[in-house]
Motif scaffolding. Structure first.
Motif, short mmCIF file in Angstrom:
data_model
loop_
_atom_site.label_atom_id
_atom_site.label_comp_id
_atom_site.label_asym_id
_atom_site.label_seq_id
_atom_site.Cartn_x
_atom_site.Cartn_y
_atom_site.Cartn_z
N LEU A 27 0.82 -1.21 0.00
CA LEU A 27 0.00 0.00 0.00
C LEU A 27 0.86 1.26 0.00
O LEU A 27 0.46 2.28 -0.55
CB LEU A 27 -0.94 0.03 1.20
N GLU A 28 2.03 1.17 0.62
CA GLU A 28 2.92 2.33 0.60
C GLU A 28 3.35 2.63 -0.84
O GLU A 28 3.41 3.78 -1.25
CB GLU A 28 4.14 2.08 1.50
N ARG A 29 3.61 1.59 -1.61
CA ARG A 29 3.95 1.77 -3.04
C ARG A 29 2.75 2.35 -3.78
O ARG A 29 2.89 3.24 -4.63
CB ARG A 29 4.37 0.43 -3.65
N PHE A 30 1.55 1.88 -3.46
CA PHE A 30 0.34 2.40 -4.09
C PHE A 30 0.21 3.90 -3.86
O PHE A 30 0.00 4.67 -4.79
CB PHE A 30 -0.89 1.66 -3.54
N PHE A 31 0.36 4.34 -2.60
CA PHE A 31 0.23 5.76 -2.30
C PHE A 31 1.38 6.57 -2.91
O PHE A 31 1.18 7.72 -3.31
CB PHE A 31 0.11 6.00 -0.79
N ARG A 32 2.55 5.98 -3.00
CA ARG A 32 3.66 6.67 -3.68
C ARG A 32 3.30 6.90 -5.14
O ARG A 32 3.51 7.99 -5.68
CB ARG A 32 4.97 5.88 -3.58
N LYS A 33 2.73 5.89 -5.78
CA LYS A 33 2.32 6.04 -7.18
C LYS A 33 1.25 7.12 -7.33
O LYS A 33 1.27 7.89 -8.28
CB LYS A 33 1.81 4.70 -7.74
N LEU A 34 0.32 7.17 -6.40
CA LEU A 34 -0.71 8.22 -6.43
C LEU A 34 -0.09 9.60 -6.34
O LEU A 34 -0.46 10.52 -7.09
CB LEU A 34 -1.70 8.06 -5.27
N LEU A 35 0.84 9.77 -5.41
CA LEU A 35 1.50 11.07 -5.25
C LEU A 35 2.29 11.44 -6.50
O LEU A 35 2.27 12.60 -6.93
CB LEU A 35 2.41 11.07 -4.02
N GLU A 36 2.98 10.46 -7.08
CA GLU A 36 3.73 10.74 -8.31
C GLU A 36 2.80 11.19 -9.43
O GLU A 36 3.08 12.17 -10.12
CB GLU A 36 4.50 9.49 -8.75
N ARG A 37 1.70 10.49 -9.59
CA ARG A 37 0.72 10.86 -10.64
C ARG A 37 0.12 12.23 -10.37
O ARG A 37 -0.07 13.03 -11.29
CB ARG A 37 -0.38 9.81 -10.74
N GLY A 38 -0.17 12.50 -9.12
CA GLY A 38 -0.73 13.80 -8.75
C GLY A 38 0.23 14.94 -9.01
O GLY A 38 -0.15 16.00 -9.53
#
Length: 191
Positions: free
Chosen positions: A120-131
């Motif tokens: 999930l930490e990787r998931f949220f990192r990907k969200l932040l990168e996309r944002g």
């Protein structure tokens, strides 16, 4: 919560056991049209995923002028990320434009979730990168495109949002007056 779980599965794969653990850390909250999820000056305690509804994120300048930073609909995330991460007063307001249902992660338990479900930490990192990438692209569009081009881009990229929001909010998001947006729409209609 199935909508949230489906969204997450676009980025990472969670086992049924991990989904059970995750469901213990996510709360569902309902808001009415016009209700604030967050107000400028308060500390953002939740990272929120829109299950149903429409929101606007904005700030009010010293003259009382409202500036739309982001619009959000189903399957979008909404929060003042700086306030959430730093636990400092929010710079933005988040208000519901429709009755809205959110899936929320609380700041006090997010690290615990990451420990129990490391992916999930990787998931949220990907969200932040996309944002971050989306924000940078929007800045470039605002500097390099005409108002008409920005409107056409918005309309083609987010076709399901324009009918859900008042014209003055769209104009604010585009950085133009509602009168100028009306003029652009009239020109396009006559073509």
């Amino acid at each position: 919560m199935q909508r949230l779980f489906n969204y997450i599965s676009n980025y990472i794969e969670l086992t049924p056991q991990e989904l059970d653990v995750l469901s213990n850390y996510v709360s569902e909250r309902k808001y009415l049209k016009g209700q604030y999820i967050l107000q400028q000056g308060d500390v953002c305690k939740h990272s929120s995923f829109i299950l149903k509804g429409c929101t606007k994120m904005f700030f009010v300048d010293d003259t009382g002028q409202e500036h739309i930073i982001m619009l959000g609909v189903e399957d979008w995330w909404v929060s003042d990320i700086g306030s959430f991460i730093e636990q400092k007063p929010a710079q933005f307001n988040i208000q519901c434009l429709e009755d809205t249902v959110l899936a929320q992660f609380h700041v006090d338990t997010i690290d615990e979730v990451f420990q129990k479900i490391p992916s999930l930490e990787r998931f949220f990192r990907k969200l932040l990168e996309r944002g971050l990438a989306a924000s940078q692209k929007r800045i470039i569009r605002n500097f390099s495109m005409t108002a008409k081009e920005r409107y056409l881009y918005f309309r083609s990229t987010y076709p399901n949002i324009e009918q859900r929001i008042p014209q003055y909010l769209l104009a604010s998001y585009l950085g133009i007056t509602k009168e100028f947006l009306s003029k652009i729409k009239s020109q396009l209609a006559s073509q």
